[in-house]
Design a protein around this motif. Structure first.
Motif, PDB file in Angstrom:
ATOM      1  N   LEU A   1      54.437  26.430   9.309  1.00  0.00           N
ATOM      2  CA  LEU A   1      54.720  27.411   8.263  1.00  0.00           C
ATOM      3  C   LEU A   1      53.432  27.861   7.580  1.00  0.00           C
ATOM      4  O   LEU A   1      53.207  29.052   7.372  1.00  0.00           O
ATOM      5  CB  LEU A   1      55.684  26.813   7.235  1.00  0.00           C
ATOM      6  CG  LEU A   1      56.104  27.740   6.089  1.00  0.00           C
ATOM      7  CD1 LEU A   1      56.778  28.996   6.637  1.00  0.00           C
ATOM      8  CD2 LEU A   1      57.034  27.001   5.122  1.00  0.00           C
TER       9      LEU A   1
ATOM     10  N   TYR B   1      67.036  33.504   7.874  1.00  0.00           N
ATOM     11  CA  TYR B   1      66.096  32.838   6.964  1.00  0.00           C
ATOM     12  C   TYR B   1      66.119  33.471   5.576  1.00  0.00           C
ATOM     13  O   TYR B   1      65.874  32.802   4.577  1.00  0.00           O
ATOM     14  CB  TYR B   1      64.689  32.861   7.548  1.00  0.00           C
ATOM     15  CG  TYR B   1      64.503  31.883   8.692  1.00  0.00           C
ATOM     16  CD1 TYR B   1      64.755  30.523   8.511  1.00  0.00           C
ATOM     17  CD2 TYR B   1      64.091  32.311   9.943  1.00  0.00           C
ATOM     18  CE1 TYR B   1      64.605  29.627   9.556  1.00  0.00           C
ATOM     19  CE2 TYR B   1      63.933  31.426  10.996  1.00  0.00           C
ATOM     20  CZ  TYR B   1      64.191  30.083  10.799  1.00  0.00           C
ATOM     21  OH  TYR B   1      64.043  29.189  11.837  1.00  0.00           O
TER      22      TYR B   1
ATOM     23  N   ASP C   1      59.097  27.226  -0.005  1.00  0.00           N
ATOM     24  CA  ASP C   1      59.000  27.077   1.452  1.00  0.00           C
ATOM     25  C   ASP C   1      60.001  27.996   2.160  1.00  0.00           C
ATOM     26  O   ASP C   1      59.668  28.660   3.151  1.00  0.00           O
ATOM     27  CB  ASP C   1      59.251  25.625   1.859  1.00  0.00           C
ATOM     28  CG  ASP C   1      58.093  24.708   1.485  1.00  0.00           C
ATOM     29  OD1 ASP C   1      57.104  25.209   0.922  1.00  0.00           O
ATOM     30  OD2 ASP C   1      58.192  23.495   1.749  1.00  0.00           O
TER      31      ASP C   1
ATOM     32  N   LYS D   1      59.156  31.203   4.616  1.00  0.00           N
ATOM     33  CA  LYS D   1      59.705  31.269   5.971  1.00  0.00           C
ATOM     34  C   LYS D   1      60.401  32.609   6.207  1.00  0.00           C
ATOM     35  O   LYS D   1      60.244  33.230   7.275  1.00  0.00           O
ATOM     36  CB  LYS D   1      60.693  30.121   6.187  1.00  0.00           C
ATOM     37  CG  LYS D   1      61.266  30.062   7.612  1.00  0.00           C
ATOM     38  CD  LYS D   1      60.177  29.809   8.634  1.00  0.00           C
ATOM     39  CE  LYS D   1      60.732  29.689  10.031  1.00  0.00           C
ATOM     40  NZ  LYS D   1      59.671  29.463  11.039  1.00  0.00           N
TER      41      LYS D   1
ATOM     42  N   THR E   1      58.875  35.506   8.874  1.00  0.00           N
ATOM     43  CA  THR E   1      59.774  35.854   9.978  1.00  0.00           C
ATOM     44  C   THR E   1      60.061  37.350  10.005  1.00  0.00           C
ATOM     45  O   THR E   1      60.123  37.973  11.067  1.00  0.00           O
ATOM     46  CB  THR E   1      61.092  35.073   9.866  1.00  0.00           C
ATOM     47  OG1 THR E   1      60.827  33.666   9.818  1.00  0.00           O
ATOM     48  CG2 THR E   1      61.993  35.353  11.055  1.00  0.00           C
TER      49      THR E   1
ATOM     50  N   ALA F   1      63.703  26.399  12.232  1.00  0.00           N
ATOM     51  CA  ALA F   1      63.068  26.175  10.938  1.00  0.00           C
ATOM     52  C   ALA F   1      62.315  24.873  10.885  1.00  0.00           C
ATOM     53  O   ALA F   1      61.371  24.703  10.117  1.00  0.00           O
ATOM     54  CB  ALA F   1      64.114  26.220   9.829  1.00  0.00           C
TER      55      ALA F   1
END
Length: 492
Positions: free
Chosen positions: A102, A165, A140, A144, A148, A33
């Motif tokens: 990201l 995540y 955020d 993520k 993913t 991450a």
């Protein structure tokens, strides 16, 4: 078969065909991450453009024409469709967002224009999220989780980090909701929406729930409409109001004041509309009217009939104009699912299919008190046939470009009277069920049909033959009562 370019340079260096050096720290799963790619030396030397996309493996795919025509091409493990039409626009967006991995991953995902996999299905405002990254921990974390899981959502072969995540995004959201200021932020509302999208891909991994509708409704009620100043804020509130209305049909705990829907409707009316769009036939039904559907379906009374009849006539007339517009749509000859013309037509088809679905719901409620009206029965059969036709036409846009069809089929299944028509709807619904396997569309159809039958019995109307044993109609008649409230949302 995919090609695997050896270069892992950033977007800028690849564009000018320069070799680069990079370093990617991803030794441990828990550290992914926070992994950062080092800047490409050539990009920094030029000081022209941010280093976006360094260290990422890229793939190229060649689609066979036959698969494009049938719409059966799948998005395999770690596959991505190469952006084409918006390549230049993506660079302009990239220069306005944070220079990190990201943001780069999200931009690459949003640049996929194939209607079958494009995230624009979930709302145009998503393109504004990259520039908001770094200002909200919940947003955020949700982004993520989204980027993913995205490469795997069609085949459902999710790696462990996708679930990891997703779990982190839930924890981050709960922490954010403890802050009164952040809880009212539009970024937090957007985070809930992205988490809901991930949930529809990953399945019910949190408390066996169908959605986060209660959390969305709670945050919407906290929204300060006087502080809405940007298109992003306006669009996300309008977009999220619709799933709240849909879930309120089966969840009585979701209660929104009529004043809220009027405020949202005013927001929608204030949105700029191009002169060309004004010439296209569209639905004239306002959001405050649509917001009454849950109450009409759950607690229908004779006093509601005049308003239901007026709304039905308006929807019926609008749908007729939209059908004529679709019939006269000029032949384009385009078969590529990423073409702008195909995208325009598919979105108009979605609007038409959604409108006739609303009309079919109102038609069924009216038939509760006018069961012997042949006009209503004929129009109900027509709407069901139209939904079947639209489901077949939209099949080439699956999964995302046709995700709206399942809900249309649910209503058609619940309202259909003809046994042959019902069997056809049942077959198509089972086929569409494979796109989002974790959502039991059949259970929703059974619940809705049971509601309609309950009203018929209360009104003393004679019900039609429920068909042979083990038919969908018999199943609807014998299903246990599912009108009880669902579990509380885990976010709440």
């Amino acid at each position: 078969m995919p090609g695997v370019p050896s270069s892992k340079g950033c977007d800028a260096c690849r564009k000018i065909k320069k070799k680069v050096t990079y370093y990617l720290s991803a030794l441990l799963l828990e550290a992914q991450a926070d992994a950062q790619t080092s800047a490409t030396s050539f990009s920094l030397a030029l000081d022209v453009i941010n280093c976006i996309g360094s260290g990422k493996q890229r793939f190229k795919f060649k689609h066979a024409d036959s698969k494009l025509a049938t719409g059966h091409t799948t998005l395999g493990k770690r596959r991505a469709i190469v952006p084409s039409a918006r390549a230049a626009a993506s660079f302009r967006i990239a220069m306005q967002v944070p220079d990190n991995e990201l943001a780069s991953s999200l931009i690459g995902t949003l640049n996929i224009t194939d209607i079958r996999y494009g995230l624009e299905y979930y709302g145009y405002f998503l393109k504004d999220i990259p520039r908001r990254l770094g200002s909200s921990a919940a947003l955020d974390a949700a982004v993520k989780a989204l980027v993913t899981a995205y490469p795997y959502f069609h085949d459902r072969d999710f790696p462990p980090e996708a679930l990891m995540y997703y779990g982190r995004s839930l924890r981050s959201l709960r922490d954010t909701l403890d802050d009164p200021t952040e809880a009212r932020s539009v970024n937090t509302l957007c985070a809930v929406y992205l988490i809901t999208i991930c949930q529809s891909w990953l399945g019910k991994y949190d408390d066996q729930l169908a959605s986060h509708g209660e959390a969305i409704a709670h945050l919407l009620k906290m929204s300060d409409f006087t502080q809405i100043k940007t298109n992003f804020e306006r669009d996300i509130i309008i977009t999220l109001t619709v799933p709240v209305i849909i879930e309120a049909i089966v969840n009585p705990r979701i209660k929104m004041e009529p004043k809220f829907f009027q405020l949202v409707s005013n927001l929608n009316d204030s949105a700029p509309v191009s002169p060309q769009r004004n010439e296209i036939p569209r639905s004239s039904t306002k959001l405050p009217t649509i917001a009454k559907f849950p109450e009409w379906i759950r607690n229908l009374t004779p006093g509601d009939l005049p308003e239901i009849a007026a709304a039905y006539l308006r929807i019926r007339n609008d749908s007729q104009r939209m059908r004529e517009y679709l019939d006269n749509w000029p032949a384009t000859g385009y078969t590529v699912t990423s073409s702008f013309v195909v995208m325009q037509r598919s979105r108009y088809q979605a609007g038409y299919a959604t409108l006739i679905t609303l009309g079919l719901m109102l038609n069924t409620l009216l038939r509760v008190f006018h069961s012997d009206n042949p006009v209503l029965s004929a129009e109900a059969s027509f709407f069901c046939d139209e939904i079947v036709l639209e489901a077949e036409l939209a099949s080439c846009y699956r999964p995302l470009g046709a995700a709206y069809i399942a809900l249309c089929l649910v209503v058609a299944w619940a309202a259909a009277e003809d046994s042959h028509q019902l069997d056809r709807i049942d077959s198509i619904l089972a086929d569409y069920q494979s796109d989002f396997k974790e959502i039991s569309w059949k259970d929703r159809a059974i619940w809705l049909r049971k509601q309609f039958r309950r009203y018929l019995n209360m009104a003393g109307a004679e019900t039609t033959d429920l068909g042979p044993p083990d038919s969908p109609r018999k199943l609807a008649a014998n299903v246990p009562d599912s009108s009880s409230s669902p579990e509380t949302c885990c976010v709440m």
